[in-house]
Design an enzyme around this catalytic site. Structure first.
Site, short mmCIF file in Angstrom:
data_model
loop_
_atom_site.label_atom_id
_atom_site.label_comp_id
_atom_site.label_asym_id
_atom_site.label_seq_id
_atom_site.Cartn_x
_atom_site.Cartn_y
_atom_site.Cartn_z
N LYS A 20 71.51 69.17 -10.97
CA LYS A 20 72.52 70.21 -11.14
C LYS A 20 72.27 71.37 -10.19
O LYS A 20 73.19 71.87 -9.53
CB LYS A 20 72.52 70.72 -12.58
N ASN A 21 71.02 71.79 -10.08
CA ASN A 21 70.70 72.96 -9.28
C ASN A 21 70.71 72.69 -7.79
O ASN A 21 70.55 73.61 -6.98
CB ASN A 21 69.35 73.54 -9.70
N CYS A 35 72.99 81.95 -18.54
CA CYS A 35 72.09 81.91 -19.70
C CYS A 35 71.52 83.30 -19.99
O CYS A 35 71.23 84.07 -19.08
CB CYS A 35 70.94 80.94 -19.43
N ARG A 60 68.40 88.69 -14.22
CA ARG A 60 68.23 88.00 -12.94
C ARG A 60 69.02 88.82 -11.92
O ARG A 60 70.14 88.47 -11.58
CB ARG A 60 68.73 86.56 -13.05
N ASP A 62 62.11 76.30 -16.26
CA ASP A 62 63.13 75.55 -16.99
C ASP A 62 62.54 74.44 -17.86
O ASP A 62 63.24 73.91 -18.73
CB ASP A 62 64.14 74.94 -16.01
N ARG A 85 75.97 72.04 -20.27
CA ARG A 85 75.93 72.64 -18.94
C ARG A 85 74.86 71.97 -18.07
O ARG A 85 74.98 71.96 -16.84
CB ARG A 85 75.63 74.14 -19.04
#
Length: 415
Positions: A22-23, A116, A121, A303, A395
């Site tokens: 995903k990232n 999130c 951030r 994560d 997600r």
């Protein structure tokens, strides 16, 4: 409202395939804003966040065609300089459109990002870097406006190796005039994958041990690219095997991307076997306690901290986890404690004293990885666990209940 219903206590066994990362997929889709030519991306996962980023770039003028895990993105009309809040507010990665739009159009307006709730951030590093490239920054109440007649190469020293800022600045620098050096960049595999795509598109980028060098060009072109496997999904399923005392083969991975996790798992007493693109984890006993600090790559990934804590809640002894990336990453621990875990928080440190049994409970998923941690706890717990707010889990994990069912879990999505 949908929820996951899990009957715990079943040992997971079998094989499972991971999706594309995903990232890596999200910045790859954003990078297509740098050209009007077609870009074909493979191994793009079916996730809510991916749908959001595709909707974002479509609203900016791109045309997207999707068939399974293949996505073709091409010119769909004149690029728009202003991103829509309804997309950017859903997900922080949408903020990455700022640099490419600025590089292509000379100006851009992007709402402040969402995502999130795991701690601040800040976008300061993004904006400071773009300012070094010659952009004028206007910070508004709920958005950022940037402009520059011509971005110009510069030396940018990042005080922290931010993944988002590194990706933002590399993309912007590809169309800047002259040479850009980004010092202290993020080294995550997903950053390397974006650079691989940009090189295929004609960008001139060199990666040194402590810096990234970008020589700007007037334009770049289309390309075809396959994103890397999702190391975070793979790690979650390895931890699922560990917490249930199971034996699971995770296929389609890059084992070196998971070395920080594998080192911790081996210290915790797990047997891990690496193949060319597979990892097998086998466990027959409660984990040993460990001490871990999260850190940017190649450190232990933040994560995977929540699912690791879930596993350590059943360890034989006291573990200490220090969260050095996101200060509110421990927001899921009250739910684990409701299930019987013994966790004490002190500032950014969690001390987990392992218990012999977790118990099913009704809990909510506050963010993607917290949701994964609660799923893992539910798999190992006695009785039934009911997890709500599945939009967070969706997600980052495609059909998590289907994949876990293939490994023998008793898990269903219900309304």
């Amino acid at each position: 409202m949908e929820h996951l219903s899990i009957k715990g206590g079943r040992r997971l066994t079998g094989s499972i395939n991971v999706e594309g990362a995903k990232n890596a997929a999200l910045p790859a889709c954003v990078a297509t804003l740098l050209t009007d030519e077609p870009v074909i991306l493979h191994r793009i996962p079916q996730l809510r966040d991916v749908s959001t980023i595709l909707a974002t770039i479509t609203s900016l003028g791109k045309r997207v065609t999707r068939e399974g895990d293949r996505v073709e993105i091409t010119h769909g009309g004149a690029l728009k300089a202003e991103a829509e809040a309804r997309y950017v507010k859903q997900m922080r990665a949408s903020f990455l459109v700022l640099g490419p739009l600025l590089a292509r159009l000379g100006h851009a307006v992007v709402p402040l990002p969402g995502g999130c709730t795991i701690g601040p951030r800040p976008i300061d590093l993004h904006l400071q870097g773009l300012k070094r490239l010659g952009a004028t920054i206007e910070e508004r109440v709920d958005s950022v406006a940037v402009s520059a007649e011509q971005l110009r190469g510069a030396r940018i020293d990042l005080p922290y190796p931010s993944v988002g800022a590194t990706e933002q600045l590399v993309m912007a620098a590809t169309l800047a005039k002259g040479e850009t050096w980004i010092e202290n960049p993020a080294k995550e595999p997903e950053v390397a994958d974006l650079i691989d795509l940009l090189r295929k598109m004609g960008a001139q980028i060199e990666v040194a041990p402590t810096a990234i060098r970008v020589v700007g060009t007037e334009s770049i072109h289309g390309a075809e690219h396959t994103v890397i496997p999702d190391r975070l999904e793979a790690g979650t399923y390895l931890l699922a095997a560990a917490i249930t005392g199971g034996e699971v083969e995770v296929r389609g991975v890059v084992p070196k991307h998971l070395r920080p996790l594998l080192a911790v798992l081996k210290e915790a007493g797990m047997m891990c076997f690496e193949g060319n693109d597979t990892i097998v984890l086998a466990n027959t006993e409660r984990p040993h306690p460990v001490q871990v600090s999260t850190a940017p790559h190649p450190g232990f990934p933040t994560d995977l901290q929540p699912p690791l804590v879930a596993m350590l809640s059943l360890a034989r002894g006291k573990s200490v986890i220090e969260e050095m990336v996101f200060e509110r990453r421990f927001g899921y621990t009250p739910s684990l404690k409701r299930m019987g875990a013994h966790i004490v928080l002190t500032d950014r440190t969690a001390t987990i004293t392992g218990v012999s049994t977790l118990w099913g409970a009704e809990v909510d998923a506050p963010d993607i990885r917290a949701g994964a941690a609660l799923v893992l706890a539910g798999l190992a717990a006695q009785g039934f666990t009911r997890i709500s707010q599945l939009e967070q889990i969706d997600r980052g994990y495609a059909k998590i209940e289907v994949k876990l069912s293939l490994l023998g879990a008793q898990i269903e999505r219900e309304r």
